[in-house]
Design an enzyme around this catalytic site. Sequence first.
Site, short mmCIF file in Angstrom:
data_model
loop_
_atom_site.label_atom_id
_atom_site.label_comp_id
_atom_site.label_asym_id
_atom_site.label_seq_id
_atom_site.Cartn_x
_atom_site.Cartn_y
_atom_site.Cartn_z
N GLY B 80 38.03 42.80 42.48
CA GLY B 80 39.05 43.17 43.46
C GLY B 80 40.43 43.21 42.83
CB THR B 81 42.04 40.99 40.33
OG1 THR B 81 42.04 39.80 41.11
CG2 THR B 81 43.28 41.02 39.45
CG ASN B 160 42.87 36.20 50.89
OD1 ASN B 160 43.90 36.81 51.20
ND2 ASN B 160 42.85 35.30 49.94
CB SER B 208 35.43 42.77 45.79
OG SER B 208 34.66 41.93 44.99
CB THR B 246 29.68 51.29 28.68
OG1 THR B 246 29.85 52.11 27.53
CG2 THR B 246 28.21 51.27 29.08
CB CYS B 334 47.33 18.65 45.60
SG CYS B 334 48.77 17.66 45.90
#
Lengths: 123, 395
Positions: B80-81, B160, B208, B246, B334
């Site tokens: 997706g990136t 998301n 994706s 490819t 965190c």
Amino acid sequence: MYNEKVLDHFTNPRNVGEIKGADGVGEVGNPVCGDMMTFYIKVKDNKIDDVKFKTFGCGAAIAVSSMVSEMAKGKTLDEAMKITNKDVAKRLGGLPDNKMHCSNLGAEALHAAIENFRKKGEK
Amino acid sequence: MQDLNIKKEDDFIYMDNASSTKTDEIVIEEMLPFITGHYGNPSSIHKAGFDVKEKIEEARKKVARLINAEAEEIYFTSCGTESNNFALFGISDALKSKGNHIISSEIEHISVLNPLKELKKRGFEVTLLPVDDEGFIDIDKLEKSIKKETILISVMHANNEIGTIQKIYEISEIAASKGITFHSDAVATAGIIPVDVGKLGVSALSFSSQQMHGPKGTAALYLKKGTRIRPSLLGGVQERGRRAGTENVAGIIGFGKACEIANSEIDKNAKKLIVLRDKLIDGIKKSIKDIKLNGSIKHRLPGNVHISFEYVEGESIVLFLNMENIYVATGSSCASQALKSSHVCSAIGLGAATSQGSILFSLSKYNTAKEIDKVLKSLPPIIDKLRKMSPLYKG
């Protein structure tokens, strides 16, 4: 991510709570950075007779608080002031690199509590 | 062989489907022959090559069908990136002689926000639209921010993290009326809710495989015929010369199958997910005080439960749930490698402490009501224990 020692202190943290009428209280951190700790100490004959803490934070922050409280108990104030962040991380068997900053807060909170106690004495 | 220590299915409850999903067994079966054999290069002109090429083109049709596009409008990428990077860099570069202004939103995925930062360095002007407390962009603000230099609008289909489904058609209408290319990141929606590129009115769309029970390492960019874009990889003529190299054959075959399955069960799965989702939300509301459900209630992804638990921090919740073999995600600073709390939580106006205590349960077709019951049993004592430990909680 965390080693067993850290997880042990995270799941069964020692000395959680508050001390009513504590001799010294130290608060460091804030929710913006993700961690916040408050340490309470009871002092007797210049030694840390009892210590309790409350922590808002991640696994490392809680484990560090617990370890600092264990290390501080019974020590003289001068000895306790010498506890460094490195000592705490070492006693925990290491922390992930990106969590080292959490170990800073633990000792800082304890030292803040001791300083708070000393300032009261000056008055 | 090294033991990867992967637990058997029933040993854990997986509710982190926004990160990745379980690969469907039927998909794996479809892929296997292309890992164990069929090793020819799809560009070769002998049988070992063109047999594989044929399978890739079949997969392309299946992928296209999921979003109601033509096969020639599908470009396979690796994730997706990559699709988002391809769209943003490729389209802005192709259109830079027309203008240098791009409009997007504050709650986009980092694979959109970081390319936009880079484009700024390269001389583009970027407007990031704010969102309201449910995560919707203000259409009036969008309209007002358009200028004659605007060449591209990129707004995600659904977020998301908080699950809010954007009113894409309202944006695309405006974009079309001004002749602006419109891209949408549909990684969170394709295969989960109906995505029809015609109805949405987009010129480009990223989606994706790993979000819809397909394999990792494969994704696609839809590009409407006639949309100008600069190639992302130069080399051979694969993907019509716009993304050379490819092909990831097994991945593409698996992606095709995953799209076919998703297409056939999308309504059934969504209905099931909504029941599970609402059961989880209601259960948490009943058993835990001082919580906040984030995102839109009405326009929400069917499997999304994003909740902030006041006075506690997300990573510690995730760790305790992990010990009970329940896997979820958090937007807490965190828990992130970058130590920054979720930009989405800040954009919808959550305070720092509330934002740190946010947990995302993202469900899939494989989750069950029994699993929801288990989570509802495990969660309250964990929150209670952490609150008792928290200096922010005054009980």
